[in-house]
Design an enzyme around this catalytic site. Sequence first.
Site, PDB file in Angstrom:
ATOM      1  N   LYS A  50      53.383   3.309  19.165  1.00 56.94           N
ATOM      2  CA  LYS A  50      54.684   3.799  19.642  1.00 56.94           C
ATOM      3  C   LYS A  50      55.004   3.105  20.964  1.00 56.94           C
ATOM      4  O   LYS A  50      54.407   3.403  22.002  1.00 56.94           O
ATOM      5  CB  LYS A  50      54.674   5.314  19.869  1.00 56.94           C
ATOM      6  CG  LYS A  50      56.110   5.800  20.114  1.00 56.94           C
ATOM      7  CD  LYS A  50      56.222   6.999  20.994  1.00 56.94           C
ATOM      8  CE  LYS A  50      56.250   6.733  22.448  1.00 56.94           C
ATOM      9  NZ  LYS A  50      57.412   5.997  22.977  1.00 56.94           N
ATOM     10  N   GLY A  85      60.277   5.660  19.076  1.00 56.83           N
ATOM     11  CA  GLY A  85      60.802   7.004  19.300  1.00 56.83           C
ATOM     12  C   GLY A  85      60.418   7.486  20.677  1.00 56.83           C
ATOM     13  O   GLY A  85      59.741   6.781  21.430  1.00 56.83           O
ATOM     14  N   GLY A  99      58.700   9.774  23.735  1.00 58.13           N
ATOM     15  CA  GLY A  99      57.359  10.275  23.997  1.00 58.13           C
ATOM     16  C   GLY A  99      57.222  11.731  23.583  1.00 58.13           C
ATOM     17  O   GLY A  99      56.219  12.138  22.996  1.00 58.13           O
ATOM     18  N   VAL A 150      57.825  11.531  19.043  1.00 56.65           N
ATOM     19  CA  VAL A 150      56.884  10.682  18.297  1.00 56.65           C
ATOM     20  C   VAL A 150      55.527  10.597  19.016  1.00 56.65           C
ATOM     21  O   VAL A 150      54.466  10.741  18.391  1.00 56.65           O
ATOM     22  CB  VAL A 150      57.495   9.281  18.074  1.00 56.65           C
ATOM     23  CG1 VAL A 150      56.495   8.345  17.418  1.00 56.65           C
ATOM     24  CG2 VAL A 150      58.754   9.389  17.234  1.00 56.65           C
ATOM     25  N   GLY A 151      55.560  10.400  20.344  1.00 59.80           N
ATOM     26  CA  GLY A 151      54.305  10.297  21.105  1.00 59.80           C
ATOM     27  C   GLY A 151      53.500  11.583  20.999  1.00 59.80           C
ATOM     28  O   GLY A 151      52.280  11.566  20.791  1.00 59.80           O
ATOM     29  N   GLU A 199      45.239   4.422  30.709  1.00 61.56           N
ATOM     30  CA  GLU A 199      45.468   3.390  31.736  1.00 61.56           C
ATOM     31  C   GLU A 199      46.696   3.847  32.507  1.00 61.56           C
ATOM     32  O   GLU A 199      47.800   3.831  31.981  1.00 61.56           O
ATOM     33  CB  GLU A 199      45.732   2.029  31.076  1.00 61.56           C
ATOM     34  CG  GLU A 199      44.617   1.529  30.181  1.00 61.56           C
ATOM     35  CD  GLU A 199      43.378   1.094  30.946  1.00 61.56           C
ATOM     36  OE1 GLU A 199      43.402   1.097  32.197  1.00 61.56           O
ATOM     37  OE2 GLU A 199      42.379   0.775  30.299  1.00 61.56           O
ATOM     38  N   CYS A 246      51.114  -2.260  37.184  1.00 56.81           N
ATOM     39  CA  CYS A 246      50.241  -1.155  37.585  1.00 56.81           C
ATOM     40  C   CYS A 246      49.202  -1.602  38.594  1.00 56.81           C
ATOM     41  O   CYS A 246      48.705  -0.809  39.375  1.00 56.81           O
ATOM     42  CB  CYS A 246      49.586  -0.563  36.360  1.00 56.81           C
ATOM     43  SG  CYS A 246      48.930  -1.829  35.298  1.00 56.81           S
ATOM     44  N   GLU A 270      52.648   5.640  44.123  1.00 55.07           N
ATOM     45  CA  GLU A 270      52.973   4.402  43.426  1.00 55.07           C
ATOM     46  C   GLU A 270      54.485   4.220  43.440  1.00 55.07           C
ATOM     47  O   GLU A 270      55.216   5.097  42.991  1.00 55.07           O
ATOM     48  CB  GLU A 270      52.475   4.490  41.979  1.00 55.07           C
ATOM     49  CG  GLU A 270      52.749   3.242  41.196  1.00 55.07           C
ATOM     50  CD  GLU A 270      52.241   3.334  39.769  1.00 55.07           C
ATOM     51  OE1 GLU A 270      52.572   4.316  39.089  1.00 55.07           O
ATOM     52  OE2 GLU A 270      51.526   2.418  39.344  1.00 55.07           O
TER      53      GLU A 270
END
Length: 469
Positions: A172, A203, A205, A208-209, A247, A284, A376
């Site tokens: 996904k 899709g 998150g 579908v996630g 990650e 990242c 971040e």
Amino acid sequence: MTDVLRETALYIDGRWVPGGGSDLEVLDPATEEVTGVVTQASTDDVEAAVAAARAAFPAWAATPVPERAAVLRRVRDVVVERADVFAATVTRELGAPPKVARALHVDTPVAVIDATIDALERFAFTSEIGNSVVRREPVGVVAAITPWNLPLHQVVVKVVPALAAGATVVLKPAGLTPLAAFELARAFDDAGLPPGVFNLVSGSGRTVGDLLTRHPGVDQVSFTGSTPVGRQIAGVAAETLKRVTLELGGKSASVVLADADDELLATAVKITVANCFLNSGQTCTALSRLVVPADRLERVEELAAAAAAKYAPGTRLGPLVSAEQRKEVESYLDPASGGASAVTVFGGAALPERGWYVSPTVISRVEPDSRLAQEEVFGPVLAVLAATSDDEAVAIANNSIYGLGGAVWGADGEAALAVAARLQTGQVDVNGAAFNPGAPFGGYKQSGTGREIGEHGIADVCEIKAVQR
Ligand code: NAD
């Protein structure tokens, strides 16, 4: 008016099928116009994709390593043949300037595929301990959930080692940048990957996630994205005790040691600025904190300002991915985000009229516990911090909930390596060492769990079985 790329079908069980969900518009961050429309998966599509991956698993896991390597080599060749198409696709959906699109977004994942094939050919699927044969066996079905910042690379680092190991995959991709994943699915299809071994369901998150994370037919969730969503996924996956690879975010430090001479200091600043601004700061591992000896601070500020001035928005520096992301990044441009002592040494560059650009920005005299030093940013904003000793520099570098990347610069190579060993982070580059596409990649602390890429990426999607005889 930009032309619009239409992806009207998902890739499930080796076939292209229209998605049962609503269509999703993809915007070009440089023009703010619709540049793509993709079909999205319904619950039934997710069920079909997981079922296809389950059905394909036994045969793919049993396929001899040389055959799996040969298919992956064909995938690599197709990606190389279509490098221009991949690069243009990433420019379209992420706004990456063409040079960055090619080098970072296509050549790097190709190097990762090559390194993974090498690792596969050397991988110890069996070893011996006393009277035991220790077998590494692919985990089963891996759900790969990827972020928007590196639309091809983030997919490749998950999917290729999983396929190498003999696992099957349901991918996904990110809703903001799904187009490169469709191009990759075509490459898998054209390379002759057997049906069901790789499946693509686009899709959101939350739908579908989340379905993939809960699905009992999924054995491992491999997620790259933000730390809050990673935390949520780990919680949901725990209900079915799935293996989870995460990650997540980072706030990596580039540490200049006291023995660095003027030339090394200049190189350190130039490379740190380049690394921090790469992909408009949307990586990242961005070296977003530069930690320098306090008595060299003024020189560092001059060097960093001169380096930052070369990143003109609209040419060398691309836009941010979305209006929301720009708003988020803008909240760090005020030097107050770095504490009461912080000052802007570069900022306020001219911006193109259209597109979600921000000025490259360098803020110095940043306090180690300030918002800018701790959070971040995911934009082209470098925080410069002063340390009165190398020990203090290490303490500042480790003063973070994250631990993903890092750099050390020092005249004495051995001493610099010893400092690298003290940094609580998954990767450290000493004196500007090159990116290694076969090296394990992943985080300490809240930057995640597990490792991707190369032999460690293959091992990450394997179970371990001890057989006594
Ligand atoms: P995100 O966490 O918002 O989304 C990542 C992916 O997760 C997307 O595909 C999204 O649709 C999906 N998702 C969102 N909510 C979900 C849920 N509840 N269940 C299942 N899936 C869900 O991250 P993003 O904004 O796309 O990416 C930026 C973040 O990714 C940054 O924090 C960055 O540091 C991180 N990142 C980490 C690495 C790394 O390797 N450590 C690499 C790149 C980016």
